[in-house]
Design a protein around this motif. Structure first.
Motif, PDB file in Angstrom:
ATOM      1  N   VAL A  59       0.471  -2.797  19.762  1.00 46.63           N
ATOM      2  CA  VAL A  59       0.786  -1.718  18.507  1.00 46.63           C
ATOM      3  C   VAL A  59       1.931  -1.215  18.544  1.00 46.63           C
ATOM      4  CG1 VAL A  59      -0.187  -0.174  17.365  1.00 46.63           C
ATOM      5  CG2 VAL A  59      -1.899  -1.505  18.068  1.00 46.63           C
ATOM      6  N   VAL A  60       2.856  -1.365  17.461  1.00 47.00           N
ATOM      7  CA  VAL A  60       4.163  -0.989  17.534  1.00 47.00           C
ATOM      8  C   VAL A  60       4.457  -0.005  16.222  1.00 47.00           C
ATOM      9  CG1 VAL A  60       6.682  -1.774  17.366  1.00 47.00           C
ATOM     10  CG2 VAL A  60       5.097  -3.013  18.685  1.00 47.00           C
ATOM     11  N   GLU A  61       4.900   1.136  16.233  1.00 47.05           N
ATOM     12  CA  GLU A  61       5.269   1.977  15.304  1.00 47.05           C
ATOM     13  C   GLU A  61       6.006   1.352  14.301  1.00 47.05           C
ATOM     14  OE1 GLU A  61       5.483   5.978  15.913  1.00 47.05           O
ATOM     15  OE2 GLU A  61       3.442   6.246  16.808  1.00 47.05           O
ATOM     16  N   GLU A  62       6.086   1.706  13.036  1.00 49.72           N
ATOM     17  CA  GLU A  62       7.063   1.132  11.936  1.00 49.72           C
ATOM     18  C   GLU A  62       8.483   1.488  12.564  1.00 49.72           C
ATOM     19  OE1 GLU A  62       7.537   0.826   7.222  1.00 49.72           O
ATOM     20  OE2 GLU A  62       5.769   1.854   8.186  1.00 49.72           O
ATOM     21  N   SER A  63       8.669   2.873  12.957  1.00 53.60           N
ATOM     22  CA  SER A  63       9.770   3.301  13.229  1.00 53.60           C
ATOM     23  C   SER A  63      10.727   2.396  14.243  1.00 53.60           C
ATOM     24  CB  SER A  63       9.603   4.761  13.592  1.00 53.60           C
ATOM     25  OG  SER A  63       8.920   4.639  14.948  1.00 53.60           O
ATOM     26  N   VAL A  64       9.962   1.966  15.056  1.00 51.95           N
ATOM     27  CA  VAL A  64      10.492   0.896  16.202  1.00 51.95           C
ATOM     28  C   VAL A  64      11.141  -0.329  15.332  1.00 51.95           C
ATOM     29  CG1 VAL A  64      10.214  -0.566  18.192  1.00 51.95           C
ATOM     30  CG2 VAL A  64       9.157   1.712  17.963  1.00 51.95           C
ATOM     31  N   LEU A  65      10.532  -0.647  14.405  1.00 50.01           N
ATOM     32  CA  LEU A  65      11.044  -2.054  13.799  1.00 50.01           C
ATOM     33  C   LEU A  65      12.438  -1.537  12.917  1.00 50.01           C
ATOM     34  CD1 LEU A  65       7.770  -3.558  12.088  1.00 50.01           C
ATOM     35  CD2 LEU A  65       8.851  -3.858  14.434  1.00 50.01           C
ATOM     36  N   LEU A  66      12.466  -0.189  12.500  1.00 46.87           N
ATOM     37  CA  LEU A  66      13.409   0.409  11.597  1.00 46.87           C
ATOM     38  C   LEU A  66      14.764   0.561  12.514  1.00 46.87           C
ATOM     39  CD1 LEU A  66      11.510   2.428   9.231  1.00 46.87           C
ATOM     40  CD2 LEU A  66      12.471   0.156   8.805  1.00 46.87           C
ATOM     41  N   HIS A  95      12.157 -12.857  16.460  1.00 49.55           N
ATOM     42  CA  HIS A  95      11.413 -13.230  17.505  1.00 49.55           C
ATOM     43  C   HIS A  95       9.916 -12.570  17.469  1.00 49.55           C
ATOM     44  CE1 HIS A  95      11.257 -14.054  21.674  1.00 49.55           C
ATOM     45  NE2 HIS A  95      10.936 -12.733  22.135  1.00 49.55           N
ATOM     46  N   LEU A  96       9.832 -11.686  16.967  1.00 48.45           N
ATOM     47  CA  LEU A  96       8.403 -10.921  16.889  1.00 48.45           C
ATOM     48  C   LEU A  96       7.507 -11.665  16.087  1.00 48.45           C
ATOM     49  CD1 LEU A  96       8.584  -6.958  16.281  1.00 48.45           C
ATOM     50  CD2 LEU A  96       7.866  -8.228  18.505  1.00 48.45           C
ATOM     51  N   LEU A  97       8.208 -12.116  14.890  1.00 48.43           N
ATOM     52  CA  LEU A  97       7.190 -13.183  14.230  1.00 48.43           C
ATOM     53  C   LEU A  97       7.179 -14.659  14.935  1.00 48.43           C
ATOM     54  CD1 LEU A  97       9.285 -13.104  10.824  1.00 48.43           C
ATOM     55  CD2 LEU A  97       7.010 -11.960  11.208  1.00 48.43           C
ATOM     56  N   GLU A  98       7.909 -15.099  15.774  1.00 43.55           N
ATOM     57  CA  GLU A  98       7.790 -16.354  16.336  1.00 43.55           C
ATOM     58  C   GLU A  98       6.796 -16.193  17.350  1.00 43.55           C
ATOM     59  OE1 GLU A  98      11.343 -17.304  18.257  1.00 43.55           O
ATOM     60  OE2 GLU A  98      12.247 -17.801  16.192  1.00 43.55           O
ATOM     61  N   LEU A  99       6.467 -14.784  18.108  1.00 46.02           N
ATOM     62  CA  LEU A  99       5.442 -14.427  19.345  1.00 46.02           C
ATOM     63  C   LEU A  99       4.259 -14.148  18.593  1.00 46.02           C
ATOM     64  CD1 LEU A  99       7.581 -12.246  21.481  1.00 46.02           C
ATOM     65  CD2 LEU A  99       7.039 -14.379  21.993  1.00 46.02           C
ATOM     66  N   GLY A 100       4.184 -13.772  17.335  1.00 47.80           N
ATOM     67  CA  GLY A 100       3.078 -13.404  16.527  1.00 47.80           C
ATOM     68  C   GLY A 100       2.121 -14.708  16.237  1.00 47.80           C
ATOM     69  N   ALA A 101       3.082 -15.765  16.173  1.00 47.33           N
ATOM     70  CA  ALA A 101       2.466 -17.057  15.728  1.00 47.33           C
ATOM     71  C   ALA A 101       1.586 -17.705  16.785  1.00 47.33           C
ATOM     72  CB  ALA A 101       3.699 -17.857  15.368  1.00 47.33           C
ATOM     73  N   LEU A 102       1.976 -17.141  18.183  1.00 51.46           N
ATOM     74  CA  LEU A 102       1.213 -17.896  19.266  1.00 51.46           C
ATOM     75  C   LEU A 102      -0.227 -17.383  19.324  1.00 51.46           C
ATOM     76  CD1 LEU A 102       3.761 -16.931  22.225  1.00 51.46           C
ATOM     77  CD2 LEU A 102       3.520 -19.007  20.901  1.00 51.46           C
ATOM     78  N   ARG A 103      -0.980 -18.285  19.693  1.00 48.16           N
ATOM     79  CA  ARG A 103      -2.546 -17.971  19.780  1.00 48.16           C
ATOM     80  C   ARG A 103      -3.002 -16.791  20.540  1.00 48.16           C
ATOM     81  NH1 ARG A 103      -5.968 -23.005  21.334  1.00 48.16           N
ATOM     82  NH2 ARG A 103      -4.446 -23.223  22.764  1.00 48.16           N
ATOM     83  N   ASN A 104      -2.247 -16.480  21.713  1.00 47.45           N
ATOM     84  CA  ASN A 104      -2.598 -15.600  22.541  1.00 47.45           C
ATOM     85  C   ASN A 104      -1.932 -14.171  22.236  1.00 47.45           C
ATOM     86  OD1 ASN A 104      -0.411 -17.018  23.481  1.00 47.45           O
ATOM     87  ND2 ASN A 104      -0.367 -15.610  25.220  1.00 47.45           N
ATOM     88  N   VAL A 105      -1.112 -14.032  21.223  1.00 47.54           N
ATOM     89  CA  VAL A 105      -0.506 -12.554  21.024  1.00 47.54           C
ATOM     90  C   VAL A 105      -0.725 -12.076  19.618  1.00 47.54           C
ATOM     91  CG1 VAL A 105       1.759 -11.823  20.466  1.00 47.54           C
ATOM     92  CG2 VAL A 105       1.406 -13.697  22.563  1.00 47.54           C
ATOM     93  N   GLU A 106      -1.058 -11.094  19.700  1.00 52.74           N
ATOM     94  CA  GLU A 106      -1.444 -10.629  18.211  1.00 52.74           C
ATOM     95  C   GLU A 106      -0.429  -8.984  18.146  1.00 52.74           C
ATOM     96  OE1 GLU A 106      -5.460  -9.267  17.858  1.00 52.74           O
ATOM     97  OE2 GLU A 106      -6.052 -11.553  17.682  1.00 52.74           O
ATOM     98  N   ILE A 107       0.437  -9.094  17.069  1.00 50.23           N
ATOM     99  CA  ILE A 107       1.231  -7.805  16.855  1.00 50.23           C
ATOM    100  C   ILE A 107       0.900  -7.097  15.756  1.00 50.23           C
ATOM    101  CG2 ILE A 107       3.591  -7.036  16.583  1.00 50.23           C
ATOM    102  CD1 ILE A 107       4.437  -9.596  18.024  1.00 50.23           C
ATOM    103  N   GLN A 108       0.648  -5.586  15.891  1.00 48.46           N
ATOM    104  CA  GLN A 108       0.264  -4.910  14.761  1.00 48.46           C
ATOM    105  C   GLN A 108       1.142  -3.710  14.641  1.00 48.46           C
ATOM    106  OE1 GLN A 108      -4.115  -4.785  16.333  1.00 48.46           O
ATOM    107  NE2 GLN A 108      -4.242  -3.856  14.269  1.00 48.46           N
ATOM    108  N   VAL A 109       1.471  -3.260  13.414  1.00 49.07           N
ATOM    109  CA  VAL A 109       2.531  -2.407  13.163  1.00 49.07           C
ATOM    110  C   VAL A 109       1.675  -0.945  12.530  1.00 49.07           C
ATOM    111  CG1 VAL A 109       4.352  -1.511  11.666  1.00 49.07           C
ATOM    112  CG2 VAL A 109       4.292  -3.960  12.408  1.00 49.07           C
ATOM    113  N   LEU A 110       1.951  -0.004  13.258  1.00 50.01           N
ATOM    114  CA  LEU A 110       1.388   1.360  12.797  1.00 50.01           C
ATOM    115  C   LEU A 110       2.223   2.024  11.784  1.00 50.01           C
ATOM    116  CD1 LEU A 110      -1.125   3.288  13.259  1.00 50.01           C
ATOM    117  CD2 LEU A 110       0.565   4.398  14.770  1.00 50.01           C
ATOM    118  N   PRO A 111       1.907   2.022  10.333  1.00 53.30           N
ATOM    119  CA  PRO A 111       2.604   2.427   9.285  1.00 53.30           C
ATOM    120  C   PRO A 111       3.139   3.765   9.402  1.00 53.30           C
ATOM    121  CG  PRO A 111       0.520   2.153   8.443  1.00 53.30           C
ATOM    122  CD  PRO A 111       0.452   1.732   9.989  1.00 53.30           C
ATOM    123  N   LEU A 112       4.318   4.072   8.895  1.00 51.59           N
ATOM    124  CA  LEU A 112       4.953   5.648   9.016  1.00 51.59           C
ATOM    125  C   LEU A 112       4.059   6.582   8.195  1.00 51.59           C
ATOM    126  CD1 LEU A 112       8.780   4.813   8.310  1.00 51.59           C
ATOM    127  CD2 LEU A 112       7.617   5.881  10.453  1.00 51.59           C
TER     128      LEU A 112
END
Length: 289
Positions: free
Chosen positions: A179-186, A201-218
């Motif tokens: 879980v990554v805060e949106e501010s980190v992306l900005l 790179h995050l999009l590529e990793l998120g496509a892996l079956r064993n990786v789930e990336i979620q953004v906590l919105p501002l």
């Protein structure tokens, strides 16, 4: 219990080999010194004859600097060491590789547990989790450290961080959620180009079956993670543990009640974050913008 900085956690007798590397360099330093003194040369005289500074010879003899293969070969030829130092050149190259993936002492307990983990959970508020960083992103973070890190240390730290990422594609892979805060992306750490590379790179990793990336919105007005970032990991066949860093303080948390509270917070934060699909869509939007 809560393990304080510098404490050791049993990990099945594994070793990263860094003690053996240090022993090798100390032994070679002593051999260079013995050969030099046998020839009746000062450190400056030896350095002048083989093209190295006096300080370099001194640092090698005291094991404060890696004895480069070229220096060992030059000393061996000049002082007629019979191939003793020359034969160690390959050992030094292998040792240099091991040092490049060396973790600082306070991080090694966590790194060992992470290497055998079946599940790793990140909550990040300032930077991308280390397992998800690109090389240039990691370099920027280490270069920004205060007090400054020297170039060799930065190289070692970056190599060690990238080496850890091998667990993402090993078999069987661990389940990794972040879980990554949106501010980190900005935040444009390293500049716009580095930021965009990191987002792709995050999009590529998120496509892996064993990786789930979620953004906590501002726009999230309040959440359970407001006390700061943390990591949860589950080593193979062992209870879940937690890990946290704040400035120069780091803690490996094994107390069951503290770990339970962190797990509860993480579940709450995940529930308030965008789901993986919506998170990927937001990252793509940021790239488009």
């Amino acid at each position: 219990m809560t393990v304080q900085p510098g404490a050791r956690v049993p990990t099945g007798g594994e070793t990263d080999g860094t003690d053996e590397v240090a022993d090798l360099f100390r032994a070679l330093g002593r051999q260079v010194k013995v050969a030099r003194e046998r020839a009746g040369l000062s450190q400056k005289e030896l350095g002048d004859r083989i093209g190295y500074a006096e300080e370099t010879i001194s640092s090698v003899e005291r094991a404060r600097r890696t004895p480069q293969p070229e220096l060992l070969l030059a000393v061996d030829r000049l002082l007629d060491c019979g191939g003793l130092l020359a034969s160690a050149a390959e050992d030094v190259e292998r040792a240099k590789t091991r040092r490049r993936v060396r973790h600082p002492e306070w991080f090694r307990d966590y790194a060992r547990l992470e290497a055998e983990a079946t599940e790793v959970c990140f909550y990040s508020t300032l930077t991308m989790p280390g397992l998800l960083q690109t090389k240039r992103y990691a370099q920027t973070i280490f270069m920004a450290r205060r007090p400054f890190l020297d170039e060799e240390t930065i190289e070692h730290r970056v190599a060690a961080r990238l080496d850890r990422q091998q667990i993402l594609t090993r078999w069987p892979p661990p389940m990794v959620t972040a879980v990554v805060e949106e501010s980190v992306l900005l935040r444009e750490i390293g500049g716009r180009a580095v930021q965009r590379e990191q987002l792709r790179h995050l999009l590529e990793l998120g496509a892996l079956r064993n990786v789930e990336i979620q953004v906590l919105p501002l726009k999230c007005q309040g959440h359970a993670g407001m006390e700061g970032p943390f990591i949860l990991l589950t080593p193979q066949g062992r209870p879940q543990v937690g890990y946290g860093e704040f400035q120069s303080v780091n803690r490996l948390i094994t107390d069951p009640e503290e770990v339970r509270m962190l797990a509860a917070r993480y579940g709450s934060v995940r529930g308030q974050a965008l789901d993986p699909a919506a998170s990927s869509a937001l990252i793509e939007k940021l790239l488009g913008d």
